[in-house]
Write a protein that holds these residues in place. Structure first.
Motif, PDB file in Angstrom:
ATOM      1  N   ALA A  36      48.832  69.278  94.138  1.00  0.00           N
ATOM      2  CA  ALA A  36      48.581  70.552  94.973  1.00  0.00           C
ATOM      3  C   ALA A  36      49.468  71.456  94.224  1.00  0.00           C
ATOM      4  N   ALA A  52      42.249  75.201  89.549  1.00  0.00           N
ATOM      5  CA  ALA A  52      41.493  74.563  90.403  1.00  0.00           C
ATOM      6  C   ALA A  52      40.588  73.807  89.585  1.00  0.00           C
ATOM      7  N   SER A  59      44.358  70.564  94.607  1.00  0.00           N
ATOM      8  CA  SER A  59      44.061  71.955  95.371  1.00  0.00           C
ATOM      9  C   SER A  59      45.057  72.886  94.650  1.00  0.00           C
ATOM     10  N   HIS A  82      34.277  77.102  95.111  1.00  0.00           N
ATOM     11  CA  HIS A  82      35.595  76.565  94.747  1.00  0.00           C
ATOM     12  C   HIS A  82      36.282  75.870  95.936  1.00  0.00           C
ATOM     13  N   ASN A  84      38.412  73.464  96.358  1.00  0.00           N
ATOM     14  CA  ASN A  84      39.842  73.345  96.318  1.00  0.00           C
ATOM     15  C   ASN A  84      40.536  74.598  96.272  1.00  0.00           C
ATOM     16  N   LEU A  85      40.005  75.476  96.462  1.00  0.00           N
ATOM     17  CA  LEU A  85      40.693  76.821  96.056  1.00  0.00           C
ATOM     18  C   LEU A  85      40.878  77.683  97.273  1.00  0.00           C
ATOM     19  N   ARG A  86      42.069  78.223  97.793  1.00  0.00           N
ATOM     20  CA  ARG A  86      42.212  79.149  98.842  1.00  0.00           C
ATOM     21  C   ARG A  86      43.328  80.255  98.432  1.00  0.00           C
TER      22      ARG A  86
END
Length: 267
Positions: A36, A52, A59, A82, A84-86
């Motif tokens: 992470a 990512a 993530s 995407h 796993n991308l925020r």
């Protein structure tokens, strides 16, 4: 940290050097695929997306103080492509999420922050045990020649009225003071050094683009209809002192502070 009006699209078009530096820094994260990661000051999201893509079981959360940057990052890297991308708007001095991270990454950002102590304190709390901190920012002595040019121009008769009460907005820390801050927060320092490097722009236009998109504390004091004239004055004065190289590049001497540290138990 002030809320400057970033033109995210324009910045993205003139940030090739920053992206190259980010790519070099990402390699040093030694990601295995399940971490992470927090990208502190993610800008347009390019670096966060690169990370990512190497984390099939991990993530990345990208945070930035600029709503315009986060809006652009979300458009470019939507969750359906995407997952796993925020991205989230957040002040680096007041990290307010519950997640904990294996790695914290920050490239060419923290020289915008006046006091790094609350930043480092928040990062310590948000790192997992033995989590790794990898930062790069402007360091002591950074952009000395362009800063001297800015001082000359802003004190000139043509522009001085717009800089009454102006204070230098960036923080360029040295090794000793940063080591003390890291240790005070409980970090174990692995690498901490000032590195001289060269930023090369594509001629006068590239130099002007860099000034327009990143020297906002100066340019946004100028009425909008006069900003291009101000930027041209800075470019002319700078290139008189540091001419274009034979290949047409405009060069800016920089000093970067590189930080690698691990979270350790406070004693």
């Amino acid at each position: 940290m002030n809320a400057y009006e970033w033109d995210a699209e324009d910045y993205s078009q003139h940030s090739d050097v920053q992206k190259r530096w980010a790519g070099e820094l990402i390699e040093r994260l030694t990601l295995t695929g399940n971490e992470a990661v927090l990208d502190l000051g993610c800008g347009d999201g390019w670096g966060a997306a690169q990370m990512a893509g190497t984390l099939p079981n991990g993530s990345v959360l990208g945070v930035d103080y600029s709503p315009a940057m986060i809006a652009l990052a979300r458009r470019r890297y939507p969750p359906d492509r995407h997952p796993n991308l925020r991205f989230q708007v957040m002040d680096a001095r007041a990290l307010s999420f519950e997640a904990c991270f294996d790695r914290v990454f920050s490239n060419a950002v923290l020289h915008w922050v006046d006091d790094h102590r609350p930043v480092l304190s928040g990062l310590y709390r948000r790192l997992k045990p033995d989590g790794k901190l990898l930062l790069r920012m402007g360091g002591q002595g950074d952009v000395a020649e362009i800063r001297a040019t800015m001082d000359k121009v802003t004190m000139s008769a043509q522009w001085s009225e717009y800089f009454q009460g102006f204070e230098f907005p960036y923080t360029f820390p040295g090794v000793d003071e940063y080591r003390a801050m890291l240790k005070a927060e409980g970090f174990s320092v692995n690498r901490l050094e000032l590195i001289a490097t060269d930023m090369a722009h594509e001629g006068r236009a590239g130099l002007a683009g860099w000034i327009r998109t990143t020297w906002l504390p100066y340019t946004q004091r100028i009425p909008e209809n006069l900003r291009e004239s101000f930027i041209e004055t800075v470019c002319s004065d700078y290139l008189d002192q540091v001419p274009l190289s034979a290949d047409g590049k405009a060069h800016v001497a920089m000093v970067l502070l590189k930080v690698e540290a691990n979270k350790s138990d406070k004693t």
